[in-house]
Design an enzyme around this catalytic site. Structure first.
Site, PDB file in Angstrom:
ATOM      1  CD  GLU A 437      -2.992  -1.253   2.119  1.00 24.02           C
ATOM      2  OE1 GLU A 437      -4.184  -1.448   1.827  1.00 24.02           O
ATOM      3  OE2 GLU A 437      -2.602  -1.164   3.293  1.00 24.02           O
ATOM      4  CD  GLU A 516      -3.949  -6.694   3.218  1.00 25.02           C
ATOM      5  OE1 GLU A 516      -5.001  -6.128   3.571  1.00 25.02           O
ATOM      6  OE2 GLU A 516      -2.831  -6.163   3.301  1.00 25.02           O
TER       7      GLU A 516
END
Length: 1014
Positions: A437, A516
């Site tokens: 991220e 994820e």
């Protein structure tokens, strides 16, 4: 003051080049020439570097008044400063590379003893993990500086040490410019939190080595290629390499001692291949010898023969397209934070193996070095992730700012190089990850290019590139393309619908994984089954990693001595992201949550499917193992009682195949109202390193006869004495020989019910549409934001409904009494509601049939949390028996891991004690439930449709108001909730909401139950 910690051009001073993680041995017997400096250090805490004690690094500096702090540890967990949790937001202004002047600083001192260092020997000082930057001095002289919290820093201190007592001083800075790329979803905690060691090396020693195993085109024979770097080139010295299979030597090679590196190949015929299912390890021994043949240095390291490659749009291990059944794992211990013991790491790995997990992503940084040894030994595939995340730039709408800034390129590369070099010899690692991220930019591409050049035998992973490509494709309204830096097309929290679409596309050249998904926060996730149905449908979908392994709660104590697990905000920090850090498959003390049980079932490697001819197909989802290591047993049960059982022998199904078989059970005679179930279980035949013989791997159930539930409730007559109906100013009293009920004339609610003189209820049934919000309710329903928002349900007033009784009517039909109640249930201030008709049919025998009809009107919400009835019973009723799914909690979209049968539990054990209190403990698809205590019991029987129940000692209101377990207060009664239906769980706290089949839409409802006192 030289402010290295906020100078972007200074990543280190005097730090040695990164190398593989290993410890030399001083002799063949295995003595290690290393001294751990773990233990008690003298410690001083200051609010800033400027306020830290000057000259503290001098050997004669007096630290007599300093505190003592354990190493490894975080100083915040010992009362210095406070832990601070954020998921996204930086806890300091976003002004790179500048950091706050309020930069807490820890000064550490200790001594260590060293024998006289022989001429030509080298002394190395190593720090495995320091958060976030540090200077180190030895005997008053600066040894060096390093930043990068979760990768090692090693220094040559040969010229700084002396024989006898040596003084070491370390100054650690909480914030550095490196903190901008360490914005992971976890606690901000500081200090020396991994091992510190001193190692004495001989004049010539193995400085670094790299083992690569190259399989031939048939994945049969192999080459073990060894690259070795000694600390210096020395013609008189050699490096002998030995390869062992147990005690048997199977390969040898000799290399010159060369600091620039030299290599040798050892050919091995058909070695056992390493995989997560069969983690076979060989032992490599490197011995440095001088010109007389005397051994001067020895390195012993476990290796595994395995290959990783992309081919045909999928990735292969040893030529086989594997499926990753993984989790994301933080280093975390509730008492020590990221200072995790080897025992805790081993506990994690064993639990993963025992729950059918075969892969782990080290989110979002390299884990402690010992963790990879455990993955090698027990068998787990690893995505090793660089210590790099700058998520907080998303808040200022410039997620890729640092990733595109060339001034940060070296800092990015530094994280990648140090991870790869440290961990390159672990067979368990199949991919390197560029971090998490952080948008995407040239700095990531530089990391990927370097990694692929240095280690072409592994893949590179990065989700941020895929996200950028998908976003750009959406803007252009065009299909997204394969990434270039990442070898896998990887996404997060992608819906099942999109996964199906991505899996079906044939224009991709790279496989897809979910790095994820299935956010395991609180009571959830729901919908795991559908994810895995999609993964099994499409070869290109090669699995995923649940977020996350463990709740990152910190064990804390209230002022009055109660223990609890703290989360964001509990330490008074600001800003914070609350309990978003409590999102694991394990609770902080490593108690498995129901979600782990569900995950184990859904990813089990063995399945059994029934055909239409009475046969059963065994499907072996192992990628490499056949079924020979499993024992098989079957049972036939009637309402949970075993009536037949047997063992299946000779089941040998090769990996990735299936086989038909018949099960030799006999036809069972059962009543129409009984349920007949065939169950088949397979377990380990023998002990393994990670579980004993008998450990269950997989199971399946097959309904041979579904129980027929009674339909509409008949008007019942029996031989018991007739009921009498008495009207008082406030109640309707209905009495018989054994039963006595009272209904409020104003509200129609049952005020009392006794059976043989013993009370069965405290307060009678009422309509309930609300549940104590689960995390997916609190953080979901709307677009996710960094603080909990009011849910759509609360905006609709579902949490605060008022009842207006329109009519109460009592009539007698023969020996049976009817109580009919008409009411309206609606929230204040809004123009919608529910018209509810209750009918109680009371028989002299003590049965009460309840018929409920609900019709919504007005501008009602689209969905409801639940629809059912709630009442309370005396606190003495503490035992519950039921027929239905069990023994654990289950919901509409999380029910694969529970079984049909007859179950029993004390009331307290029906509760799942989530760290953040919320709706829990539901039992699903129930035919009958009995709660009992003392001389009485109360049974609810399904009519027409099965129901759910929740029975607890805590009120729904208390469950909703409490923020920690210790804030729950047991009521003076037991609350019984029987639900016609409940909304699913979903994963909306950080992922898709409840899937369509499991949503409870607002519409007319009708349900029935029979209550029986005894």
């Amino acid at each position: 003051m030289q402010r290295d910690w906020e100078d972007l051009t200074t990543l280190q001073r005097n730090r040695r080049a990164a190398r593989a993680s290993f410890v030399s041995q001083s002799e063949a017997g295995g003595a290690r020439n290393v001294t751990l400096l773990n233990g008690d250090w003298k410690f001083h805490y200051a609010p800033s570097p400027e306020e830290a004690p000057e000259g503290f690094h001098a050997p004669d500096f007096s630290d007599a008044n300093w505190d003592t702090l354990a190493v490894p540890s975080h100083w915040q967990l010992h009362g210095y400063g406070r832990p601070h949790y954020t998921n996204v937001i930086y806890p300091f202004p976003v002004d790179p590379p500048n950091i706050p002047s309020e930069n807490p600083t820890g000064s550490y001192r200790r001594t260590f003893e060293l024998a006289e260092v022989p001429e030509g020997h080298t002394v190395l000082l190593a720090f495995e993990g320091v958060d976030s930057a540090f200077h180190v001095w030895v005997n008053g002289q600066l040894a060096g500086y390093s930043q990068g919290s979760r990768v090692p820093g090693e220094f040559d201190v040969t010229e700084l040490v002396n024989a006898g007592t040596n003084h070491i001083a370390v100054r650690v800075y909480q914030w550095s410019d490196g903190s901008y790329i360490e914005d992971q979803d976890m606690w901000w905690m500081s200090g020396i939190f991994r091992d510190v060691s001193v190692q004495v090396k001989p004049p010539v020693y193995v400085n670094d080595f790299f083992v690569r195993t190259l399989l031939d085109e048939e994945y049969r024979d192999a080459v073990c290629r060894i690259d070795v770097h000694t600390n210096r080139a020395e013609e008189a010295y050699t490096v002998d390499a030995y390869l062992y299979d147990g005690a048997e030597e199977i390969g040898t090679a000799q290399l010159p001692a060369d600091s620039s590196g030299t290599s040798a190949d050892m050919h091995v015929a058909n070695p056992n291949k390493w995989s997560a299912e069969s983690p076979y390890l060989y032992q490599l021994v490197l011995v440095v010898r001088d010109d007389s043949g005397e051994e001067v240095d020895r390195v012993v390291h476990d290796i595994g023969f395995r290959s990783v490659e992309l081919k045909g749009g999928v990735f292969l291990v040893n030529g086989v397209p594997i499926t990753l059944k993984g989790v994301n794992r933080h280093d975390h211990d509730p008492e020590t934070g990221r200072a995790v013991s080897a025992a805790r790491m081993e506990e994690d790995v064993l639990l993963m193996k025992q729950n059918n997990i075969n892969a782990v992503r080290t989110a979002h940084y390299p884990n402690a070095p010992a963790f990879y040894d455990l993955c090698n030994r027990y068998g787990l595939y690893v995505i090793d992730e660089a210590d790099l995340e700058c998520h907080g730039f998303d808040v200022i709408n410039d997620w890729s700012q640092l990733s595109q800034d060339p001034e940060w390129k070296e800092a990015y590369l530094d994280r990648m190089v140090r991870m790869v070099e440290r961990d390159k010899n672990h067979p368990s690692i199949i991919m390197w990850s560029l971090g998490n991220e952080s948008g995407f930019g040239p700095n990531h591409q530089a990391m990927a290019d370097w990694a692929k050049d240095r280690d072409p035998g592994r893949l590179v992973h990065y989700e941020g590139e895929t996200r950028q490509l998908m976003n750009e494709a959406a803007v252009r309204n065009q299909p997204d393309q394969d990434p270039t830096a990442s070898d896998v097309f990887t996404t997060m929290y992608t819906s099942v619908e999109v996964m199906d679409r991505l899996g079906a596309r044939t224009d991709y050249e790279k496989p897809h994984i979910l790095c994820e998904y299935a956010h395991a926060m609180g009571n959830g996730p729901g919908g795991l089954k559908e994810y895995w149905e999609a993964i099994r449908r499409h070869d290109r979908l090669q699995g995923g990693f649940v977020w996350e392994w463990i709740d990152q709660g910190i064990l804390s104590t209230t002022d009055d001595g109660k223990k609890y697990f703290a989360y964001g905000g509990d330490f008074g920090e600001y800003p914070h992201d609350g309990n978003f850090v409590i999102d694991g498959l394990l609770m902080p003390d490593r108690t498995p949550s129901p979600a782990l049980r569900e995950y184990k079932k859904i990813i089990q490697p063995i399945w059994m499917e029934a055909d239409n001819e009475g046969n059963y197909r065994i499907v072996n989802e192992y990628d490499f193992l056949g079924t020979e290591h499993l024992a098989w047993h079957w049972q036939v049960k009637i309402d949970g009682t075993t009536v037949q059982a047997g063992e299946l022998r000779g089941i040998e199904v090769p990996a990735r195949t299936s086989q038909l078989l018949s099960i030799p059970y006999e036809t069972v005679e059962a009543e129409a109202g009984e349920e007949v179930v065939l169950s088949v279980e397979c377990s380990l035949k023998e002990d393994t390193p990670w579980a004993p013989a008998g450990h269950e791997i997989a199971w399946s159930e097959h309904v041979l006869q579904e129980a027929v539930l009674p339909g509409d409730m008949p008007v019942e007559s029996d031989s018991a004495s007739a009921l009498t109906v008495t009207r008082t100013p406030t109640e309707w009293i209905i009495s018989g020989e054994i039963t006595h009920l009272a209904f409020c004339r104003q509200t129609g609610r049952m005020n009392a019910w006794t059976h043989n003189g013993e009370p069965l209820i405290e307060h009678g049934p009422k309509l309930n549409l609300w549940r104590a919000p689960i995390d997916n309710d609190r953080w979901g329903q709307k677009e996710w934001k960094p603080v909990p928002s009011e849910t759509t349900w609360k905006l609709s007033g579902l949490h605060y409904l008022l009842t207006r009784t329109k009519k109460v009517e009592v009539t007698e039909h023969g020996e049976v009494v009817y109580v009919a109640v008409q009411e309206s249930v609606a929230p204040p201030g809004l123009a919608w509601g529910m018209d509810v008709d209750w009918t109680y049919i009371i028989a002299p025998s003590g049965t009460v049939d309840i018929d409920v009809s609900v019709v919504p009107h007005g501008d009602y919400p689209e969905t409801l949390p639940r629809i059912g009835m709630e009442w309370t019973v005396p606190k003495s009723m503490q035992q519950v028996d039921w027929l239905g799914l069990g023994p654990g909690e289950a919901y509409r979209d999380s029910r694969q891991s529970v079984r049909r049968g007859s179950w029993s539990s004390p009331v307290p054990e029906l509760m799942t004690p989530y760290i953040f209190p919320q709706e829990n403990g539901n039992r699903h698809n129930v035919r009958e439930v009995t709660i009992k205590g003392g001389a009485v019991s109360l049974t609810a029987e399904a009519r027409g449709e099965r129901f759910d129940f929740t029975i607890q000692e805590y009120t729904r209101e208390n469950m909703e108001q409490a923020r920690h377990r210790h804030e729950l207060v047991k009521a003076d009664y037991v609350t019984v909730q029987l639900d016609h239906q409940q909304h699913g769980l979903g994963s909306a706290s950080c992922g898709p909401d409840v899937l369509e089949p499991y949503r409870l839409y607002t519409e007319p409802f009708h349900f029935q139950l029979r209550l029986c006192g005894e």
